[in-house]
Motif scaffolding. Sequence first.
Motif, PDB file in Angstrom:
ATOM      1  N   LEU A 196       0.821  -1.211   0.000  1.00 43.23           N
ATOM      2  CA  LEU A 196       0.000   0.000   0.000  1.00 43.23           C
ATOM      3  C   LEU A 196       0.856   1.262   0.000  1.00 43.23           C
ATOM      4  CD1 LEU A 196      -2.758  -1.161   2.501  1.00 43.23           C
ATOM      5  CD2 LEU A 196      -3.067  -0.705   0.069  1.00 43.23           C
ATOM      6  N   VAL A 197       1.956   1.233   0.761  1.00 39.95           N
ATOM      7  CA  VAL A 197       2.863   2.391   0.763  1.00 39.95           C
ATOM      8  C   VAL A 197       3.481   2.590  -0.619  1.00 39.95           C
ATOM      9  CG1 VAL A 197       5.072   3.243   1.656  1.00 39.95           C
ATOM     10  CG2 VAL A 197       3.361   2.324   3.225  1.00 39.95           C
ATOM     11  N   TYR A 198       3.852   1.490  -1.271  1.00 36.86           N
ATOM     12  CA  TYR A 198       4.426   1.582  -2.620  1.00 36.86           C
ATOM     13  C   TYR A 198       3.418   2.183  -3.595  1.00 36.86           C
ATOM     14  CZ  TYR A 198       6.226   0.138  -7.166  1.00 36.86           C
ATOM     15  OH  TYR A 198       6.656   0.123  -8.464  1.00 36.86           O
ATOM     16  N   ILE A 199       2.171   1.733  -3.518  1.00 34.35           N
ATOM     17  CA  ILE A 199       1.136   2.297  -4.390  1.00 34.35           C
ATOM     18  C   ILE A 199       0.949   3.781  -4.095  1.00 34.35           C
ATOM     19  CG2 ILE A 199      -1.326   2.220  -4.948  1.00 34.35           C
ATOM     20  CD1 ILE A 199      -1.234  -0.792  -4.377  1.00 34.35           C
ATOM     21  N   GLY A 200       1.007   4.126  -2.798  1.00 35.89           N
ATOM     22  CA  GLY A 200       0.877   5.529  -2.433  1.00 35.89           C
ATOM     23  C   GLY A 200       2.022   6.390  -2.952  1.00 35.89           C
ATOM     24  N   LEU A 201       3.211   5.813  -3.002  1.00 30.88           N
ATOM     25  CA  LEU A 201       4.347   6.558  -3.547  1.00 30.88           C
ATOM     26  C   LEU A 201       4.181   6.807  -5.045  1.00 30.88           C
ATOM     27  CD1 LEU A 201       7.329   4.858  -1.671  1.00 30.88           C
ATOM     28  CD2 LEU A 201       6.354   7.119  -1.244  1.00 30.88           C
ATOM     29  N   ARG A 202       3.561   5.865  -5.724  1.00 38.59           N
ATOM     30  CA  ARG A 202       3.315   6.042  -7.157  1.00 38.59           C
ATOM     31  C   ARG A 202       2.199   7.058  -7.399  1.00 38.59           C
ATOM     32  NH1 ARG A 202       5.018   1.841 -10.477  1.00 38.59           N
ATOM     33  NH2 ARG A 202       4.303   3.259 -12.142  1.00 38.59           N
ATOM     34  N   TYR A 203       1.210   7.041  -6.517  1.00 42.98           N
ATOM     35  CA  TYR A 203       0.062   7.949  -6.653  1.00 42.98           C
ATOM     36  C   TYR A 203      -0.163   8.634  -5.304  1.00 42.98           C
ATOM     37  CZ  TYR A 203      -0.553   4.760 -10.574  1.00 42.98           C
ATOM     38  OH  TYR A 203      -0.337   3.990 -11.691  1.00 42.98           O
ATOM     39  N   PRO A 204       0.574   9.696  -5.010  1.00 47.22           N
ATOM     40  CA  PRO A 204       0.535  10.332  -3.675  1.00 47.22           C
ATOM     41  C   PRO A 204      -0.845  10.791  -3.236  1.00 47.22           C
ATOM     42  CG  PRO A 204       2.396  11.139  -4.958  1.00 47.22           C
ATOM     43  CD  PRO A 204       1.556  10.343  -5.895  1.00 47.22           C
ATOM     44  N   ALA A 205      -1.718  11.117  -4.167  1.00 53.94           N
ATOM     45  CA  ALA A 205      -3.048  11.586  -3.780  1.00 53.94           C
ATOM     46  C   ALA A 205      -3.828  10.521  -3.013  1.00 53.94           C
ATOM     47  CB  ALA A 205      -3.835  12.008  -5.022  1.00 53.94           C
ATOM     48  N   LEU A 206      -3.480   9.256  -3.232  1.00 49.23           N
ATOM     49  CA  LEU A 206      -4.193   8.171  -2.546  1.00 49.23           C
ATOM     50  C   LEU A 206      -3.958   8.199  -1.038  1.00 49.23           C
ATOM     51  CD1 LEU A 206      -3.634   5.169  -5.005  1.00 49.23           C
ATOM     52  CD2 LEU A 206      -5.687   6.576  -4.711  1.00 49.23           C
ATOM     53  N   TYR A 207      -2.860   8.818  -0.588  1.00 47.43           N
ATOM     54  CA  TYR A 207      -2.624   8.928   0.850  1.00 47.43           C
ATOM     55  C   TYR A 207      -3.732   9.727   1.535  1.00 47.43           C
ATOM     56  CZ  TYR A 207       2.013   6.829   0.955  1.00 47.43           C
ATOM     57  OH  TYR A 207       3.058   5.942   0.905  1.00 47.43           O
ATOM     58  N   PHE A 208      -4.299  10.680   0.822  1.00 48.19           N
ATOM     59  CA  PHE A 208      -5.353  11.507   1.408  1.00 48.19           C
ATOM     60  C   PHE A 208      -6.743  10.932   1.133  1.00 48.19           C
ATOM     61  CE2 PHE A 208      -1.734  14.288   0.732  1.00 48.19           C
ATOM     62  CZ  PHE A 208      -1.636  14.921   1.947  1.00 48.19           C
ATOM     63  N   ILE A 209      -6.805   9.839   0.369  1.00 50.12           N
ATOM     64  CA  ILE A 209      -8.097   9.251   0.019  1.00 50.12           C
ATOM     65  C   ILE A 209      -8.327   7.898   0.691  1.00 50.12           C
ATOM     66  CG2 ILE A 209      -9.535   8.406  -1.877  1.00 50.12           C
ATOM     67  CD1 ILE A 209      -8.147  10.431  -3.686  1.00 50.12           C
TER      68      ILE A 209
END
Length: 281
Positions: A196-209
Amino acid sequence: MEFKGAMGGLYRVTEWISRIAGSNILWALCSAPFLFFGVLKMIMLGTGAGGANEQITLNWAMGILAPFTVFPASAALFTVVRKWVMGNTDVGTFRTFFQGYKENYVKSMLGGVIYTLMFVVMYVDVTVYMTQMPNFRIVGILMLVLMILLSVSMFNFFSIVVHYQMGFKQVMTNSILLTIARPIRVFSTLIAAAVLVYIGLRYPALYFICIPTLIAMAAFFNFYATYNKLQLQVEKKKLKEQEEAEAAALNNRNEYDDDDDDDDDDDDYEDEIDEKDTKRI
């Protein structure tokens, strides 16, 4: 109104998206002071702006703010995902979140102070041993592994805080012991969080979603599976002890009955002797 077929599936998907996004936004808002300095630190690292002193200042700000913002917000988030994992998906996200925030603020804040101090000490040790003392690099690697285990115990800490009514000392002790006693669950939690952290690094906006909420769901799912397994073991142990107690009581009763039979035999033998004596007379 309940939808069926493809429309019903689409409705359930959008409903879950709104739940996850809503709880994640609440977490981000309650963690806003910490996240502000965290984002600022990432921007400075990415652009090369600022120097070592600025980075140290940001680290201090994040360390001071974490126990009072991120930890209570994370406890509230775990309160929400606990309901979901246990099958109660119709709870109000907003009400459940702030109820958990209020009820668990003190414990989560105290835990945040302890975890932050431990993270700071381990981070300094890793930095020193890995960069300035190459002969002791193995110690730095060991401290890095301990930092990872500490992160997983932090997930268990939040899960125990929202699931049990325990004192703070018991919560801290059980979170560490549970991490050590269940290595497979530790590994699965790490894998899920890393993906999940790796996916968030690819798409940072997902951290806030959704990323923090999904990590919390994965962590509590593993904790709840461990909890159910431990409960099953306790119930089996109690059942075994009950069966052993019943067997022991039955054995004692049989021994008592055997003693009564022996007494009856003795009485019969004495009666026979009395009859013989009577006939002689």
